[in-house]
Motif scaffolding. Sequence first.
Motif, PDB file in Angstrom:
ATOM      1  N   ILE A  24       0.695  -1.013  -0.011  1.00 54.55           N
ATOM      2  CA  ILE A  24      -0.049  -0.010   0.169  1.00 54.55           C
ATOM      3  C   ILE A  24       0.901   1.227  -0.115  1.00 54.55           C
ATOM      4  O   ILE A  24       0.550   2.172  -0.870  1.00 54.55           O
ATOM      5  N   ALA A  25       1.941   1.252   0.837  1.00 53.78           N
ATOM      6  CA  ALA A  25       2.965   2.333   0.865  1.00 53.78           C
ATOM      7  C   ALA A  25       3.468   2.709  -0.427  1.00 53.78           C
ATOM      8  O   ALA A  25       3.624   3.842  -1.141  1.00 53.78           O
ATOM      9  N   ALA A  26       3.840   1.612  -1.257  1.00 51.93           N
ATOM     10  CA  ALA A  26       4.628   1.684  -2.569  1.00 51.93           C
ATOM     11  C   ALA A  26       3.508   2.236  -3.746  1.00 51.93           C
ATOM     12  O   ALA A  26       3.892   3.211  -4.282  1.00 51.93           O
ATOM     13  N   VAL A  27       2.296   1.946  -3.430  1.00 52.19           N
ATOM     14  CA  VAL A  27       1.122   2.156  -4.594  1.00 52.19           C
ATOM     15  C   VAL A  27       0.888   3.525  -4.256  1.00 52.19           C
ATOM     16  O   VAL A  27       0.777   4.754  -5.009  1.00 52.19           O
ATOM     17  N   LEU A  28       0.653   4.132  -2.960  1.00 48.92           N
ATOM     18  CA  LEU A  28       0.438   5.620  -2.507  1.00 48.92           C
ATOM     19  C   LEU A  28       1.517   6.514  -2.981  1.00 48.92           C
ATOM     20  O   LEU A  28       1.333   7.629  -3.326  1.00 48.92           O
ATOM     21  N   LEU A  29       2.600   6.019  -2.660  1.00 50.43           N
ATOM     22  CA  LEU A  29       3.978   6.865  -3.277  1.00 50.43           C
ATOM     23  C   LEU A  29       4.056   7.047  -4.589  1.00 50.43           C
ATOM     24  O   LEU A  29       4.239   8.266  -5.204  1.00 50.43           O
ATOM     25  N   ALA A  30       3.602   6.253  -5.370  1.00 53.65           N
ATOM     26  CA  ALA A  30       3.462   6.230  -6.933  1.00 53.65           C
ATOM     27  C   ALA A  30       2.573   7.221  -7.162  1.00 53.65           C
ATOM     28  O   ALA A  30       2.647   8.018  -7.948  1.00 53.65           O
ATOM     29  N   VAL A  31       1.314   7.038  -6.498  1.00 58.71           N
ATOM     30  CA  VAL A  31       0.350   8.055  -6.862  1.00 58.71           C
ATOM     31  C   VAL A  31       0.502   9.369  -6.548  1.00 58.71           C
ATOM     32  O   VAL A  31       0.462  10.475  -7.224  1.00 58.71           O
ATOM     33  N   GLY A  32       1.124   9.670  -5.434  1.00 57.82           N
ATOM     34  CA  GLY A  32       1.537  10.950  -4.884  1.00 57.82           C
ATOM     35  C   GLY A  32       2.398  11.411  -5.606  1.00 57.82           C
ATOM     36  O   GLY A  32       2.541  12.978  -5.912  1.00 57.82           O
ATOM     37  N   SER A  33       3.314  10.666  -5.919  1.00 56.68           N
ATOM     38  CA  SER A  33       4.545  11.350  -6.738  1.00 56.68           C
ATOM     39  C   SER A  33       4.163  11.793  -8.080  1.00 56.68           C
ATOM     40  O   SER A  33       4.408  13.021  -8.611  1.00 56.68           O
ATOM     41  N   VAL A  34       3.308  11.027  -8.855  1.00 55.89           N
ATOM     42  CA  VAL A  34       2.754  11.661 -10.208  1.00 55.89           C
ATOM     43  C   VAL A  34       1.798  12.895  -9.844  1.00 55.89           C
ATOM     44  O   VAL A  34       1.962  13.653 -10.838  1.00 55.89           O
ATOM     45  N   TRP A  35       1.013  12.807  -8.697  1.00 59.00           N
ATOM     46  CA  TRP A  35       0.194  13.758  -8.547  1.00 59.00           C
ATOM     47  C   TRP A  35       0.692  15.020  -8.379  1.00 59.00           C
ATOM     48  O   TRP A  35       0.466  16.177  -8.749  1.00 59.00           O
ATOM     49  N   ALA A  36       2.005  14.923  -7.496  1.00 58.13           N
ATOM     50  CA  ALA A  36       2.793  15.958  -7.088  1.00 58.13           C
ATOM     51  C   ALA A  36       3.475  16.715  -8.494  1.00 58.13           C
ATOM     52  O   ALA A  36       3.646  17.883  -8.414  1.00 58.13           O
ATOM     53  N   PHE A  37       3.633  16.012  -9.470  1.00 58.66           N
ATOM     54  CA  PHE A  37       4.322  16.595 -10.499  1.00 58.66           C
ATOM     55  C   PHE A  37       3.306  17.011 -11.505  1.00 58.66           C
ATOM     56  O   PHE A  37       3.446  17.778 -12.484  1.00 58.66           O
ATOM     57  N   ARG A  38       2.028  16.818 -11.212  1.00 57.68           N
ATOM     58  CA  ARG A  38       1.089  17.449 -12.081  1.00 57.68           C
ATOM     59  C   ARG A  38       0.190  18.620 -11.669  1.00 57.68           C
ATOM     60  O   ARG A  38      -0.545  19.180 -12.392  1.00 57.68           O
ATOM     61  N   VAL A  39       0.458  19.120 -10.390  1.00 61.11           N
ATOM     62  CA  VAL A  39      -0.174  20.166  -9.617  1.00 61.11           C
ATOM     63  C   VAL A  39       0.565  21.393 -10.254  1.00 61.11           C
ATOM     64  O   VAL A  39       1.614  21.426 -10.988  1.00 61.11           O
ATOM     65  N   PRO A  40      -0.146  22.602 -10.310  1.00 63.61           N
ATOM     66  CA  PRO A  40       0.299  23.616 -11.057  1.00 63.61           C
ATOM     67  C   PRO A  40       1.400  24.619 -10.314  1.00 63.61           C
ATOM     68  O   PRO A  40       1.376  24.049  -9.098  1.00 63.61           O
ATOM     69  N   GLU A  41       2.108  25.280 -11.110  1.00 64.33           N
ATOM     70  CA  GLU A  41       3.211  25.964 -10.315  1.00 64.33           C
ATOM     71  C   GLU A  41       2.795  27.112  -9.429  1.00 64.33           C
ATOM     72  O   GLU A  41       1.590  27.556  -9.679  1.00 64.33           O
ATOM     73  N   ASP A  42       3.462  27.326  -8.427  1.00 63.05           N
ATOM     74  CA  ASP A  42       2.950  28.279  -7.408  1.00 63.05           C
ATOM     75  C   ASP A  42       3.343  29.721  -8.289  1.00 63.05           C
ATOM     76  O   ASP A  42       4.122  29.699  -8.972  1.00 63.05           O
ATOM     77  N   ALA A  43       2.435  30.687  -7.786  1.00 64.57           N
ATOM     78  CA  ALA A  43       2.991  32.057  -8.533  1.00 64.57           C
ATOM     79  C   ALA A  43       3.993  32.553  -8.083  1.00 64.57           C
ATOM     80  O   ALA A  43       4.472  33.228  -8.773  1.00 64.57           O
ATOM     81  N   LEU A  44       4.303  32.252  -6.799  1.00 68.78           N
ATOM     82  CA  LEU A  44       5.738  32.800  -6.276  1.00 68.78           C
ATOM     83  C   LEU A  44       6.676  31.786  -6.271  1.00 68.78           C
ATOM     84  O   LEU A  44       8.061  32.430  -6.560  1.00 68.78           O
ATOM     85  N   GLN A  45       6.566  30.594  -5.915  1.00 69.36           N
ATOM     86  CA  GLN A  45       7.816  29.653  -5.829  1.00 69.36           C
ATOM     87  C   GLN A  45       7.998  29.152  -7.045  1.00 69.36           C
ATOM     88  O   GLN A  45       8.978  28.294  -7.236  1.00 69.36           O
ATOM     89  N   GLY A  46       6.954  29.122  -8.255  1.00 68.45           N
ATOM     90  CA  GLY A  46       7.345  28.207  -9.174  1.00 68.45           C
ATOM     91  C   GLY A  46       7.191  26.707  -9.212  1.00 68.45           C
ATOM     92  O   GLY A  46       6.550  26.246  -8.180  1.00 68.45           O
ATOM     93  N   ASP A  47       8.254  26.159  -9.432  1.00 68.39           N
ATOM     94  CA  ASP A  47       8.411  24.625  -9.636  1.00 68.39           C
ATOM     95  C   ASP A  47       8.849  24.166  -8.281  1.00 68.39           C
ATOM     96  O   ASP A  47       8.724  22.864  -7.827  1.00 68.39           O
ATOM     97  N   THR A  48       9.588  24.864  -7.752  1.00 70.46           N
ATOM     98  CA  THR A  48      10.107  24.723  -6.263  1.00 70.46           C
ATOM     99  C   THR A  48       9.093  24.183  -5.194  1.00 70.46           C
ATOM    100  O   THR A  48       9.423  23.737  -4.358  1.00 70.46           O
TER     101      THR A  48
END
Length: 241
Positions: A24-48
Amino acid sequence: MFGLANPDRFMRVTRPLVGPLWVIAAVLLAVGSVWAFRVPEDALQGDTVRILFIHVPAASLGLAVYASLGISCLFYLIFRHSLADAAARAAVLPGAAFTGLALITGALWGQPMWGTWWVWDARLTSMLVLFLLYIAYAVLRGAFDDEGRGARAASVLGLVGLINLPIVKFSVDWWNTLHQPASLLRAGGTSLDPAYLWPLLVMMTAWLLLFLAVWLTAIRTEVVRRRVLAIRARRAREAQG
């Protein structure tokens, strides 16, 4: 809880839990990692801003794991449960790894935001102290030839180190620091946008389950190690007698 202090019962209860926790940890890590790269950039921080999804879970678990270590030390000192000592010992490596990762990702995040890799403000300094407490526990635990003496000395240190946890948590409220105040768990609710909140919660859950999988596996390994040492000691006594 006290029933699980029996090593045989602990091994029996946790045997069917370890495998599913890893999966379950491996599956959630994979889902969360993909999701994290798909969120929009922050207006001030950008990709960081994406460092959020590693830094926050690592920092939170650094604190939570030390709390589990300290409570295990307390139970060992009071009740002399060998399993409590095994739980404390098993928490050291993942706790130090999470805290170290929080310090590293904090530096990577701080450099573009603050213009420096490190500042000696209250939050960063208290997190560094937390990391050093993990290291000190491990060093003290192995500094004695007698495992019992090492366990007692390290348990005292682990218990005293609990004092640092509220300092880390409330440092941004008690002192004027560069580090931003709490944005997830705070009075009035979270300040995070839902676009960042939900993938962060997935990542925090994944990392928590990963810790539990590592912790239970390490405790079970420690129980087996002690049984092997006990068998060897008994055979050595029988050979001498």
